[in-house]
Write a protein that holds these residues in place. Structure first.
Motif, PDB file in Angstrom:
ATOM      1  N   SER A  12       0.850  -1.192  -0.088  1.00  0.00           N
ATOM      2  CA  SER A  12      -0.259   0.317   0.082  1.00  0.00           C
ATOM      3  C   SER A  12       1.116   1.235  -0.137  1.00  0.00           C
ATOM      4  O   SER A  12       1.561   1.340   0.799  1.00  0.00           O
ATOM      5  N   GLY A  13       0.401   2.055  -0.672  1.00  0.00           N
ATOM      6  CA  GLY A  13       1.022   3.860  -0.850  1.00  0.00           C
ATOM      7  C   GLY A  13       0.951   4.401  -1.959  1.00  0.00           C
ATOM      8  O   GLY A  13       0.276   3.796  -2.814  1.00  0.00           O
ATOM      9  N   SER A  14       1.559   5.352  -2.415  1.00  0.00           N
ATOM     10  CA  SER A  14       1.668   6.177  -3.522  1.00  0.00           C
ATOM     11  C   SER A  14       3.120   5.235  -4.057  1.00  0.00           C
ATOM     12  O   SER A  14       3.645   4.931  -4.012  1.00  0.00           O
ATOM     13  N   VAL A  15       2.674   6.248  -5.940  1.00  0.00           N
ATOM     14  CA  VAL A  15       3.367   5.870  -6.593  1.00  0.00           C
ATOM     15  C   VAL A  15       3.677   7.298  -6.800  1.00  0.00           C
ATOM     16  O   VAL A  15       3.006   8.356  -7.107  1.00  0.00           O
ATOM     17  N   ARG A  16       5.332   7.470  -5.966  1.00  0.00           N
ATOM     18  CA  ARG A  16       6.220   8.718  -6.401  1.00  0.00           C
ATOM     19  C   ARG A  16       6.499   8.939  -7.551  1.00  0.00           C
ATOM     20  O   ARG A  16       7.557   8.172  -8.563  1.00  0.00           O
ATOM     21  N   VAL A  17       6.537   9.879  -7.423  1.00  0.00           N
ATOM     22  CA  VAL A  17       7.531  10.822  -9.285  1.00  0.00           C
ATOM     23  C   VAL A  17       7.815  11.695  -9.135  1.00  0.00           C
ATOM     24  O   VAL A  17       7.576  12.714  -8.628  1.00  0.00           O
ATOM     25  N   ALA A  18       9.154  12.215  -9.857  1.00  0.00           N
ATOM     26  CA  ALA A  18       9.733  13.402  -9.776  1.00  0.00           C
ATOM     27  C   ALA A  18       9.509  14.114 -10.591  1.00  0.00           C
ATOM     28  O   ALA A  18       9.047  14.074 -11.875  1.00  0.00           O
ATOM     29  N   LEU A  19       9.002  15.263 -10.173  1.00  0.00           N
ATOM     30  CA  LEU A  19       8.757  16.574 -10.984  1.00  0.00           C
ATOM     31  C   LEU A  19      10.225  17.466 -10.839  1.00  0.00           C
ATOM     32  O   LEU A  19      10.066  18.110 -10.069  1.00  0.00           O
ATOM     33  N   ILE A  20      10.450  17.682 -12.054  1.00  0.00           N
ATOM     34  CA  ILE A  20      11.322  19.038 -11.821  1.00  0.00           C
ATOM     35  C   ILE A  20      11.311  20.225 -13.097  1.00  0.00           C
ATOM     36  O   ILE A  20      11.068  19.552 -14.031  1.00  0.00           O
TER      37      ILE A  20
END
Length: 356
Positions: A12-20
């Motif tokens: 369980s948890g989020s999909v983290r995405v780098a926002l550059i």
């Protein structure tokens, strides 16, 4: 057997995405709108079920710092498993370093206009290449305004250098010539006004970015000179920074403008205002590109059923989203979409016409 990469997505948890995106440096002014647009896209993706059934979470990386510093931070976020993907709108020198650093370990969706080339596993381009972005404006100005003498002025890094190379060929085809060219370090553009004036150009191709683009256009408007200026990175925030323009000779070529009179464009503007308020940072192409980048990442993962780069590359052709500029589809990991030529009219852009 579950792929080790996919196994990290199962708890369980989020999909983290780098926002550059830049929040400092010469391009720092583009940060606030870009962040807002990415947040709006993430919220809409999450309302539809997220990425691979998990909510998407953005991790901000300041893309306004030196390229190697940005790349090192993104590489560590990927190595540690903190992020599973990256999206961004920032300068091309940063993109080159980031692509090398992540080395195809995670997908990377790059939003703004770029110089072309740069193919690598897991990298997807949403912006225009020089031929698609600036060639129509060159042809328009060489024809409608009979601009035959051109000066090329930009910052000294990969995008302006390759844009100028493309422009020289287009200008020859249009019966025009280059009467001068300068590539300058950050902060060095406005002092070149006298040199540009001495060349007596009919038009200036500006591949300056951020505050340099603002400073030069301010100085140019105050000078009383009358050459047309065609910009590859001018958008609504930059026009506001200039203080508007009433010369009738300042042009920008972009795939998106805030005032696109289309159902998709008006709908996007309404959603943005409803989420962030009427006083939110002005919508512009760079910010909207971050919306598209997040949305395209979600579309790619849904199409592939995975965030693994080989699966995404195999499924990328045909990945489609709907954004403020309409239907946007990847083909050969790129987007081909009409470009609009906008003429500055006060604090807004009057759209001359769309080009295919």
């Amino acid at each position: 057997m579950v792929d080790p990469f996919e196994a990290r997505l199962l708890p369980s948890g989020s999909v983290r995405v780098a926002l550059i995106v830049p929040v400092s440096g010469v391009l720092g002014l583009m940060g606030p709108c870009a962040i807002n647009c990415a947040v709006l896209a993430a919220e809409e993706v999450n309302d539809r079920g997220g990425v691979l059934g998990r909510p998407i979470e953005l991790v901000l990386v300041d893309g306004g710092r030196p390229a190697r510093v940005v790349a090192a931070e993104v590489s560590e976020l990927v190595r540690s498993g903190t992020v599973r993907a990256a999206v961004g709108a920032h300068a091309s020198d940063v993109r080159v370093e980031v692509v090398a650093a992540i080395a195809g370990r995670v997908p990377f969706v790059y939003a703004p206009p770029y110089e072309g080339g740069g193919r690598a596993p897991g990298v997807y381009f949403l912006g225009e290449t020089p031929d698609r972005q600036l060639a129509p404006g060159i042809e328009w100005l060489a024809g409608a305004r009979r601009a035959r003498r051109w000066y090329l002025l930009g910052n000294d890094y990969i995008w302006p250098r390759l844009v100028h190379a493309s422009a020289r060929g287009r200008l020859r085809e249009a019966g025009a010539s280059v009467v001068g060219e300068s590539l300058v370090a950050n902060g060095g553009a406005a002092p070149l006004l006298e040199r540009v004036a001495e060349a007596r150009p009919d038009a200036i191709l500006l591949t300056l970015i951020g505050s340099d683009l603002i400073d030069f256009n301010r100085a140019y408007a105050d000078s009383g000179l009358s050459a047309a200026r065609l910009c590859g990175a001018l958008e609504e925030h930059g026009l506001l920074g200039i203080g508007g323009d009433a010369t009738g000779g300042l042009y920008a070529s972009m795939g998106y403008f805030r005032d696109l009179p289309t159902t998709a464009g008006l709908g996007f503007a309404q959603r943005y205002a409803a989420r962030f308020g009427q006083d939110a940072p002005l919508l512009n192409a760079h910010g909207h590109g971050c919306y598209e980048a997040v949305a395209m990442l979600a579309a790619l993962s849904a199409r592939a059923g995975s965030l693994a780069v080989p699966a995404l590359d195999a499924a990328a052709d045909g990945a489609t989203i709907t954004s403020a500029r309409g239907t946007v589809t990847l083909l050969d990991r790129q987007v081909r979409h009409p470009v609009h030529l906008g003429r500055a009219d006060g604090l807004s852009f009057f759209l001359e016409k769309p080009f295919q």
